[in-house]
Write a protein that holds these residues in place. Structure first.
Motif, PDB file in Angstrom:
ATOM      1  N   PRO A   1      -6.787 -13.750  35.853  1.00 12.66           N
ATOM      2  CA  PRO A   1      -5.418 -14.254  35.694  1.00 12.66           C
ATOM      3  C   PRO A   1      -4.980 -14.184  34.230  1.00 12.66           C
ATOM      4  CG  PRO A   1      -6.930 -16.039  36.124  1.00 12.66           C
ATOM      5  CD  PRO A   1      -7.726 -14.767  36.242  1.00 12.66           C
ATOM      6  N   ILE A   2      -3.697 -13.939  34.065  1.00 14.92           N
ATOM      7  CA  ILE A   2      -3.139 -13.908  32.713  1.00 14.92           C
ATOM      8  C   ILE A   2      -2.679 -15.313  32.379  1.00 14.92           C
ATOM      9  CG2 ILE A   2      -1.290 -12.978  31.281  1.00 14.92           C
ATOM     10  CD1 ILE A   2      -1.267 -10.545  33.127  1.00 14.92           C
ATOM     11  N   GLU A   3      -3.127 -15.781  31.254  1.00 11.62           N
ATOM     12  CA  GLU A   3      -2.724 -17.118  30.845  1.00 11.62           C
ATOM     13  C   GLU A   3      -1.653 -16.988  29.762  1.00 11.62           C
ATOM     14  OE1 GLU A   3      -5.599 -20.116  30.062  1.00 11.62           O
ATOM     15  OE2 GLU A   3      -6.937 -19.356  31.642  1.00 11.62           O
ATOM     16  N   ILE A   4      -0.530 -17.666  29.988  1.00 16.81           N
ATOM     17  CA  ILE A   4       0.585 -17.615  29.042  1.00 16.81           C
ATOM     18  C   ILE A   4       0.744 -18.996  28.444  1.00 16.81           C
ATOM     19  CG2 ILE A   4       3.060 -17.161  28.808  1.00 16.81           C
ATOM     20  CD1 ILE A   4       2.704 -15.354  31.329  1.00 16.81           C
ATOM     21  N   SER A   5       0.786 -19.034  27.139  1.00 10.95           N
ATOM     22  CA  SER A   5       0.875 -20.330  26.461  1.00 10.95           C
ATOM     23  C   SER A   5       2.250 -20.963  26.685  1.00 10.95           C
ATOM     24  CB  SER A   5       0.614 -20.162  24.962  1.00 10.95           C
ATOM     25  OG  SER A   5       1.718 -19.493  24.380  1.00 10.95           O
ATOM     26  N   GLN A   6       2.305 -22.249  26.562  1.00 14.40           N
ATOM     27  CA  GLN A   6       3.564 -22.987  26.708  1.00 14.40           C
ATOM     28  C   GLN A   6       4.576 -22.543  25.653  1.00 14.40           C
ATOM     29  OE1 GLN A   6       4.334 -25.150  29.292  1.00 14.40           O
ATOM     30  NE2 GLN A   6       6.378 -25.004  28.428  1.00 14.40           N
ATOM     31  N   ASP A   7       4.084 -22.281  24.436  1.00 11.91           N
ATOM     32  CA  ASP A   7       4.971 -21.830  23.353  1.00 11.91           C
ATOM     33  C   ASP A   7       5.662 -20.523  23.717  1.00 11.91           C
ATOM     34  OD1 ASP A   7       4.323 -24.003  21.854  1.00 11.91           O
ATOM     35  OD2 ASP A   7       2.895 -22.948  20.536  1.00 11.91           O
ATOM     36  N   LEU A   8       4.892 -19.591  24.284  1.00 11.48           N
ATOM     37  CA  LEU A   8       5.455 -18.292  24.664  1.00 11.48           C
ATOM     38  C   LEU A   8       6.481 -18.463  25.788  1.00 11.48           C
ATOM     39  CD1 LEU A   8       5.472 -15.300  24.128  1.00 11.48           C
ATOM     40  CD2 LEU A   8       3.538 -15.032  25.687  1.00 11.48           C
ATOM     41  N   ARG A   9       6.146 -19.315  26.761  1.00 12.13           N
ATOM     42  CA  ARG A   9       7.105 -19.572  27.849  1.00 12.13           C
ATOM     43  C   ARG A   9       8.392 -20.203  27.314  1.00 12.13           C
ATOM     44  NH1 ARG A   9       3.741 -22.622  32.317  1.00 12.13           N
ATOM     45  NH2 ARG A   9       2.437 -23.037  30.538  1.00 12.13           N
ATOM     46  N   ASP A  10       8.246 -21.122  26.382  1.00  8.67           N
ATOM     47  CA  ASP A  10       9.423 -21.762  25.779  1.00  8.67           C
ATOM     48  C   ASP A  10      10.267 -20.743  25.014  1.00  8.67           C
ATOM     49  OD1 ASP A  10       8.656 -24.177  26.838  1.00  8.67           O
ATOM     50  OD2 ASP A  10       7.757 -24.933  24.964  1.00  8.67           O
ATOM     51  N   THR A  11       9.620 -19.842  24.317  1.00  7.26           N
ATOM     52  CA  THR A  11      10.319 -18.790  23.577  1.00  7.26           C
ATOM     53  C   THR A  11      11.111 -17.912  24.535  1.00  7.26           C
ATOM     54  OG1 THR A  11       8.584 -18.784  21.898  1.00  7.26           O
ATOM     55  CG2 THR A  11      10.029 -16.856  21.973  1.00  7.26           C
ATOM     56  N   TRP A  12      10.467 -17.514  25.623  1.00  7.91           N
ATOM     57  CA  TRP A  12      11.151 -16.671  26.618  1.00  7.91           C
ATOM     58  C   TRP A  12      12.340 -17.396  27.234  1.00  7.91           C
ATOM     59  CZ3 TRP A  12       6.168 -14.687  29.489  1.00  7.91           C
ATOM     60  CH2 TRP A  12       5.571 -13.678  28.721  1.00  7.91           C
ATOM     61  N   ARG A  13      12.128 -18.674  27.542  1.00  6.97           N
ATOM     62  CA  ARG A  13      13.203 -19.471  28.152  1.00  6.97           C
ATOM     63  C   ARG A  13      14.398 -19.576  27.200  1.00  6.97           C
ATOM     64  NH1 ARG A  13      10.278 -23.578  29.821  1.00  6.97           N
ATOM     65  NH2 ARG A  13       9.873 -22.695  31.859  1.00  6.97           N
ATOM     66  N   ASP A  14      14.108 -19.746  25.914  1.00  7.92           N
ATOM     67  CA  ASP A  14      15.178 -19.842  24.910  1.00  7.92           C
ATOM     68  C   ASP A  14      15.942 -18.536  24.760  1.00  7.92           C
ATOM     69  OD1 ASP A  14      14.495 -22.460  24.495  1.00  7.92           O
ATOM     70  OD2 ASP A  14      13.331 -22.068  22.661  1.00  7.92           O
ATOM     71  N   GLU A  15      15.288 -17.411  25.051  1.00 10.48           N
ATOM     72  CA  GLU A  15      15.929 -16.097  24.917  1.00 10.48           C
ATOM     73  C   GLU A  15      16.810 -15.742  26.113  1.00 10.48           C
ATOM     74  OE1 GLU A  15      12.651 -13.452  24.288  1.00 10.48           O
ATOM     75  OE2 GLU A  15      12.397 -14.044  22.192  1.00 10.48           O
ATOM     76  N   LEU A  16      16.639 -16.480  27.209  1.00 13.08           N
ATOM     77  CA  LEU A  16      17.449 -16.204  28.402  1.00 13.08           C
ATOM     78  C   LEU A  16      18.913 -16.586  28.164  1.00 13.08           C
ATOM     79  CD1 LEU A  16      15.322 -17.558  31.391  1.00 13.08           C
ATOM     80  CD2 LEU A  16      16.003 -15.195  31.021  1.00 13.08           C
ATOM     81  N   PRO A  17      19.851 -15.805  28.673  1.00  9.72           N
ATOM     82  CA  PRO A  17      21.261 -16.225  28.584  1.00  9.72           C
ATOM     83  C   PRO A  17      21.499 -17.371  29.563  1.00  9.72           C
ATOM     84  CG  PRO A  17      21.068 -14.232  29.898  1.00  9.72           C
ATOM     85  CD  PRO A  17      19.687 -14.522  29.355  1.00  9.72           C
ATOM     86  N   GLU A  18      22.663 -17.989  29.473  1.00  7.54           N
ATOM     87  CA  GLU A  18      23.006 -19.065  30.409  1.00  7.54           C
ATOM     88  C   GLU A  18      23.075 -18.470  31.813  1.00  7.54           C
ATOM     89  OE1 GLU A  18      26.270 -22.636  30.569  1.00  7.54           O
ATOM     90  OE2 GLU A  18      26.985 -20.640  30.068  1.00  7.54           O
TER      91      GLU A  18
END
Length: 195
Positions: A1-18
């Motif tokens: 399994p690929i483990e994605i850090s919370q920081d990376l997920r937060d970064t991706w979420r912040d990059e999403l448009p509304e």
């Protein structure tokens, strides 16, 4: 399994448009639009972008939503174009809506000039000025027209004074007919009641 850090997920979420659901919720909360209007406006990103540009320019959100989801959307669909391809720019729609809210033109006049604006773009104020379509808001001018109407229909005046209040609509209708809908209805009603 690929483990994605919370920081990376937060970064991706912040990059999403509304997202559309968030946009709908914001339209209902911030602009007091109905759930239906906010859903229609957010179905297509270019429509939502057009709407937001109009509102950012100071136009009333409800009026903007009505014009965009009604007449303008019908034009866009009929001509198989996108909101981003419209010649009638958000700044011009905002100008037209502000003319309505400031009493310079009526909704009927705006509807009459809309087809020309959708085809060619341009300033609604300029079109109104060129065609002499501005609202009549001079109370002395309206008073004169009301006096003429009251002289023309003495039986109706008598009936009104005897309690047939619905005749006020008749007089306003005659006034609108005479001026091709250019008279300020609010002011006309006030002056008519006085007389």
């Amino acid at each position: 399994p690929i483990e994605i850090s919370q920081d990376l997920r937060d970064t991706w979420r912040d990059e999403l448009p509304e997202l559309p659901a968030q946009k709908r919720h914001r339209y209902v909360e911030k602009f007091n639009l109905s759930a239906y209007d906010s859903r229609v406006l957010t179905d297509e990103f270019p429509m939502a972008e057009y709407f937001e540009a109009v509102v950012d320019l100071g136009a009333d959100p409800k009026l903007a939503a009505n014009w965009i989801t009604g007449d303008i959307a019908a034009y866009v669909n009929a001509n198989k174009i996108n909101f981003s391809e419209l010649l009638f720019l958000p700044v011009q729609l905002a100008e037209m809506i502000n003319m309505i809210t400031n009493g310079k033109i009526s909704g009927k006049i705006a509807k009459d000039i809309l087809s020309e604006l959708l085809l060619n773009g341009g300033s609604p104020e300029k079109v109104v000025k060129e065609r002499g379509l501005g609202m009549i808001s001079d109370s002395s001018k309206i008073s004169e027209m009301i006096d003429e109407l009251l002289d023309l229909y003495p039986d109706e005046v008598k009936a009104f004074r005897n309690g047939k209040n619905k005749l006020q609509g008749f007089f306003i209708g005659q006034l609108m007919k005479k001026t091709s809908g250019k008279v300020d209805p609010k002011l006309a009603n006030q002056l008519l009641l006085k007389k």
